[in-house]
Motif scaffolding. Structure first.
Motif, short mmCIF file in Angstrom:
data_model
loop_
_atom_site.label_atom_id
_atom_site.label_comp_id
_atom_site.label_asym_id
_atom_site.label_seq_id
_atom_site.Cartn_x
_atom_site.Cartn_y
_atom_site.Cartn_z
N ASN A 30 -11.72 -21.51 48.29
CA ASN A 30 -12.11 -20.38 47.46
C ASN A 30 -11.67 -19.04 48.06
O ASN A 30 -11.26 -18.14 47.32
N VAL A 31 -11.72 -18.90 49.36
CA VAL A 31 -11.30 -17.65 49.99
C VAL A 31 -9.81 -17.43 49.78
O VAL A 31 -9.37 -16.35 49.38
N LEU A 32 -9.02 -18.47 50.00
CA LEU A 32 -7.58 -18.36 49.79
C LEU A 32 -7.26 -18.10 48.32
O LEU A 32 -6.36 -17.32 48.01
N CYS A 33 -8.00 -18.73 47.43
CA CYS A 33 -7.78 -18.51 46.00
C CYS A 33 -8.14 -17.09 45.58
O CYS A 33 -7.46 -16.49 44.74
N ARG A 34 -9.17 -16.52 46.17
CA ARG A 34 -9.51 -15.12 45.89
C ARG A 34 -8.38 -14.20 46.33
O ARG A 34 -8.00 -13.28 45.61
N TRP A 35 -7.86 -14.44 47.52
CA TRP A 35 -6.73 -13.65 48.01
C TRP A 35 -5.55 -13.78 47.06
O TRP A 35 -4.88 -12.80 46.73
N ALA A 36 -5.28 -15.01 46.63
CA ALA A 36 -4.16 -15.27 45.73
C ALA A 36 -4.35 -14.54 44.41
O ALA A 36 -3.42 -13.90 43.90
N LEU A 37 -5.54 -14.60 43.86
CA LEU A 37 -5.81 -13.92 42.60
C LEU A 37 -5.58 -12.41 42.74
O LEU A 37 -4.90 -11.80 41.92
N CYS A 38 -6.11 -11.83 43.79
CA CYS A 38 -5.95 -10.38 44.01
C CYS A 38 -4.49 -10.01 44.25
O CYS A 38 -4.03 -8.96 43.79
N THR A 39 -3.77 -10.87 44.96
CA THR A 39 -2.34 -10.63 45.20
C THR A 39 -1.60 -10.56 43.88
O THR A 39 -0.77 -9.67 43.65
N SER A 40 -1.88 -11.49 43.00
CA SER A 40 -1.20 -11.51 41.70
C SER A 40 -1.62 -10.34 40.83
O SER A 40 -0.78 -9.70 40.19
N LEU A 41 -2.91 -10.04 40.79
CA LEU A 41 -3.38 -8.93 39.95
C LEU A 41 -2.84 -7.58 40.44
O LEU A 41 -2.73 -6.64 39.65
N ALA A 42 -2.49 -7.48 41.72
CA ALA A 42 -1.94 -6.24 42.26
C ALA A 42 -0.52 -5.98 41.74
O ALA A 42 -0.05 -4.84 41.76
N ASP A 43 0.14 -7.02 41.29
CA ASP A 43 1.48 -6.89 40.71
C ASP A 43 1.30 -6.48 39.24
O ASP A 43 0.66 -7.20 38.48
N PRO A 44 1.86 -5.34 38.84
CA PRO A 44 1.62 -4.87 37.48
C PRO A 44 2.31 -5.69 36.38
O PRO A 44 1.98 -5.54 35.21
N THR A 45 3.23 -6.57 36.75
CA THR A 45 3.89 -7.38 35.72
C THR A 45 3.00 -8.56 35.34
O THR A 45 2.16 -8.99 36.12
N VAL A 46 3.22 -9.05 34.14
CA VAL A 46 2.47 -10.21 33.67
C VAL A 46 3.23 -11.46 34.11
O VAL A 46 4.43 -11.56 33.89
N PRO A 47 2.55 -12.40 34.75
CA PRO A 47 3.25 -13.64 35.15
C PRO A 47 3.78 -14.36 33.92
O PRO A 47 3.17 -14.29 32.84
N PRO A 48 4.91 -15.03 34.07
CA PRO A 48 5.43 -15.76 32.91
C PRO A 48 4.50 -16.90 32.51
O PRO A 48 3.84 -17.50 33.35
N LYS A 49 4.46 -17.17 31.23
CA LYS A 49 3.64 -18.27 30.71
C LYS A 49 4.22 -19.58 31.21
O LYS A 49 5.42 -19.78 31.20
N GLU A 50 3.38 -20.42 31.74
CA GLU A 50 3.80 -21.74 32.18
C GLU A 50 2.65 -22.71 31.98
O GLU A 50 1.49 -22.32 31.95
N ASP A 51 3.01 -23.96 31.82
CA ASP A 51 1.99 -25.00 31.67
C ASP A 51 1.66 -25.52 33.06
O ASP A 51 2.49 -26.16 33.71
N ILE A 52 0.49 -25.19 33.54
CA ILE A 52 0.07 -25.57 34.89
C ILE A 52 -0.92 -26.72 34.77
O ILE A 52 -2.02 -26.54 34.25
N PRO A 53 -0.53 -27.89 35.26
CA PRO A 53 -1.44 -29.03 35.15
C PRO A 53 -2.63 -28.89 36.10
O PRO A 53 -2.54 -28.21 37.12
#
Length: 117
Positions: A30-53
C-alpha cells in the motif's frame, strides 16, 4: 462517482512492486502504491487508456490502500477525474481512471534509478 472498495493489481504490477520492495526496503504494497498514485497524478497528462487485468493475488481494500488519508487521496482522484477533457469521462470510468494512474505510477517508480541498489 463509483465507490472505491478494492484495489486489485495485475501480475505485471505485482512483479514491479516486488522489485521496488527489494530496492527500497519498503515492505508494504500500500505504501508503494500510494507513492505510485501520487507520482502519476503529479504528471499533468492523462495516462493512455489501457485494459489492465486484475490477474494477480495482490488486492487491498481502499482503507488499507489509502490509510488514514483516504479522504485526501479520494479528493485528489476525484479532482483529477473531473479535470478530464470533455468527453473523456465516456472513455474512462472512475475505477479505470484509478487503475491507469496506479499502473503508470508503478511503471515510473520501477524505471526510476533513484531506487537502484
Amino acid at each position: 462517482m463509483q465507490s472505491i472498495d478494492i484495489i486489485r493489481l495485475s501480475e505485471k504490477q505485482k512483479q514491479q512492486l516486488i522489485i521496488l520492495k527489494r530496492k527500497t526496503g519498503i515492505e508494504n504494497w500500500n505504501v508503494l502504491c500510494r507513492w505510485a498514485l501520487c507520482t502519476s497524478l503529479a504528471d499533468p497528462t492523462v495516462p493512455p487508456k489501457e485494459d489492465i487485468p486484475s490477474d494477480s493475488n495482490v488486492e487491498m481494500t481502499w482503507k488499507t490502500f489509502a490509510g488514514e488519508y483516504s479522504e485526501i487521496y479520494k479528493t485528489l482522484l476525484i479532482t483529477a477525474y473531473q479535470k478530464l477533457p470533455t468527453g473523456s469521462e465516456q472513455k474512462y470510468s472512475f475505477l479505470d481512471f484509478i487503475k491507469i494512474h496506479l499502473s503508470r505510477g508503478i511503471s515510473c517508480l520501477s524505471k526510476n534509478n533513484t531506487f537502484s541498489n
